[in-house]
Design a protein around this motif. Structure first.
Motif, PDB file in Angstrom:
ATOM      1  N   ASP A 133       0.752  -1.132  -0.107  1.00  0.00           N
ATOM      2  CA  ASP A 133       0.100  -0.036  -0.096  1.00  0.00           C
ATOM      3  C   ASP A 133       0.886   1.212  -0.107  1.00  0.00           C
ATOM      4  O   ASP A 133       0.736   2.199  -0.588  1.00  0.00           O
ATOM      5  CB  ASP A 133      -0.954  -0.074   1.270  1.00  0.00           C
ATOM      6  N   ARG A 134       1.966   1.157   0.786  1.00  0.00           N
ATOM      7  CA  ARG A 134       2.796   2.393   0.731  1.00  0.00           C
ATOM      8  C   ARG A 134       3.480   2.524  -0.541  1.00  0.00           C
ATOM      9  O   ARG A 134       3.589   3.605  -0.947  1.00  0.00           O
ATOM     10  CB  ARG A 134       4.040   2.179   1.875  1.00  0.00           C
ATOM     11  N   SER A 135       3.923   1.440  -1.327  1.00  0.00           N
ATOM     12  CA  SER A 135       4.355   1.699  -2.752  1.00  0.00           C
ATOM     13  C   SER A 135       3.248   2.024  -3.620  1.00  0.00           C
ATOM     14  O   SER A 135       3.893   2.907  -4.508  1.00  0.00           O
ATOM     15  CB  SER A 135       4.868   0.157  -3.177  1.00  0.00           C
ATOM     16  N   LYS A 136       2.161   1.599  -3.544  1.00  0.00           N
ATOM     17  CA  LYS A 136       1.267   2.109  -4.356  1.00  0.00           C
ATOM     18  C   LYS A 136       0.992   3.667  -4.217  1.00  0.00           C
ATOM     19  O   LYS A 136       0.911   4.528  -5.324  1.00  0.00           O
ATOM     20  CB  LYS A 136      -0.049   1.435  -4.130  1.00  0.00           C
TER      21      LYS A 136
ATOM     22  N   ALA B 165       3.751   5.401  -5.976  1.00  0.00           N
ATOM     23  CA  ALA B 165       3.527   5.370  -7.293  1.00  0.00           C
ATOM     24  C   ALA B 165       2.573   6.654  -7.569  1.00  0.00           C
ATOM     25  O   ALA B 165       2.784   7.430  -8.649  1.00  0.00           O
ATOM     26  CB  ALA B 165       2.837   4.179  -8.014  1.00  0.00           C
ATOM     27  N   ALA B 166       1.497   6.929  -6.839  1.00  0.00           N
ATOM     28  CA  ALA B 166       0.556   7.643  -7.154  1.00  0.00           C
ATOM     29  C   ALA B 166       1.087   9.138  -6.854  1.00  0.00           C
ATOM     30  O   ALA B 166       0.791  10.208  -7.598  1.00  0.00           O
ATOM     31  CB  ALA B 166      -0.618   7.819  -6.086  1.00  0.00           C
TER      32      ALA B 166
ATOM     33  N   ARG C 291       1.358  12.223  -9.590  1.00  0.00           N
ATOM     34  CA  ARG C 291       0.907  13.720  -9.318  1.00  0.00           C
ATOM     35  C   ARG C 291       2.114  14.601  -9.624  1.00  0.00           C
ATOM     36  O   ARG C 291       1.871  15.766 -10.206  1.00  0.00           O
ATOM     37  CB  ARG C 291       0.573  13.880  -7.910  1.00  0.00           C
ATOM     38  N   GLU C 292       3.271  14.185  -8.951  1.00  0.00           N
ATOM     39  CA  GLU C 292       4.286  15.226  -9.543  1.00  0.00           C
ATOM     40  C   GLU C 292       4.640  15.188 -10.922  1.00  0.00           C
ATOM     41  O   GLU C 292       5.156  16.267 -11.460  1.00  0.00           O
ATOM     42  CB  GLU C 292       5.606  14.408  -8.689  1.00  0.00           C
ATOM     43  N   ALA C 293       4.362  14.183 -11.650  1.00  0.00           N
ATOM     44  CA  ALA C 293       4.529  14.203 -13.158  1.00  0.00           C
ATOM     45  C   ALA C 293       3.572  14.923 -13.709  1.00  0.00           C
ATOM     46  O   ALA C 293       4.035  15.837 -14.565  1.00  0.00           O
ATOM     47  CB  ALA C 293       4.516  12.603 -13.772  1.00  0.00           C
ATOM     48  N   ALA C 294       2.522  15.042 -13.287  1.00  0.00           N
ATOM     49  CA  ALA C 294       1.365  15.702 -13.808  1.00  0.00           C
ATOM     50  C   ALA C 294       1.701  17.266 -13.730  1.00  0.00           C
ATOM     51  O   ALA C 294       1.564  18.203 -14.452  1.00  0.00           O
ATOM     52  CB  ALA C 294      -0.066  15.546 -13.304  1.00  0.00           C
ATOM     53  N   ARG C 295       2.175  17.706 -12.307  1.00  0.00           N
ATOM     54  CA  ARG C 295       2.607  18.949 -12.002  1.00  0.00           C
ATOM     55  C   ARG C 295       3.588  19.505 -12.980  1.00  0.00           C
ATOM     56  O   ARG C 295       3.399  20.633 -13.299  1.00  0.00           O
ATOM     57  CB  ARG C 295       2.870  19.050 -10.575  1.00  0.00           C
TER      58      ARG C 295
ATOM     59  N   ASP D 164       7.145   9.679 -14.502  1.00  0.00           N
ATOM     60  CA  ASP D 164       6.126   8.413 -15.099  1.00  0.00           C
ATOM     61  C   ASP D 164       6.769   6.969 -14.922  1.00  0.00           C
ATOM     62  O   ASP D 164       6.229   5.838 -14.614  1.00  0.00           O
ATOM     63  CB  ASP D 164       5.750   8.817 -16.333  1.00  0.00           C
ATOM     64  N   ARG D 165       8.158   6.889 -15.308  1.00  0.00           N
ATOM     65  CA  ARG D 165       8.922   5.780 -15.344  1.00  0.00           C
ATOM     66  C   ARG D 165       8.955   5.072 -14.239  1.00  0.00           C
ATOM     67  O   ARG D 165       8.813   3.848 -13.893  1.00  0.00           O
ATOM     68  CB  ARG D 165      10.294   6.106 -16.029  1.00  0.00           C
TER      69      ARG D 165
END
Length: 57
Positions: free
Chosen positions: A3-6, A9-10, A14-18, A43-44
């Motif tokens: 769950d922490r790893s998920k 990734a999320a 968010r950082e990629a979108a920003r 993203d990668r």
């Protein structure tokens, strides 16, 4: 731990979108390219986490 790893990734997504949003604003082409490269890197990394966990985004 998965769950922490998920969550990691999320957060990376968010950082990629920003970074992609910020890349639209700078007048400096070098800064735009740097931000686009950061977005791709985030993203990668998020994809690698998902693959390691066997999760689909």
């Amino acid at each position: 731990m998965p769950d922490r790893s998920k969550g990691s990734a999320a957060r990376l997504r968010r950082e990629a979108a920003r970074a992609r949003l910020l890349a639209h604003n700078p007048a400096d082409e070098a800064e735009r390219e740097r931000l686009a490269a950061m977005a791709a890197m985030f993203d990668r990394e998020a994809q690698a986490i998902d693959e390691a966990l066997g999760v689909r985004p």
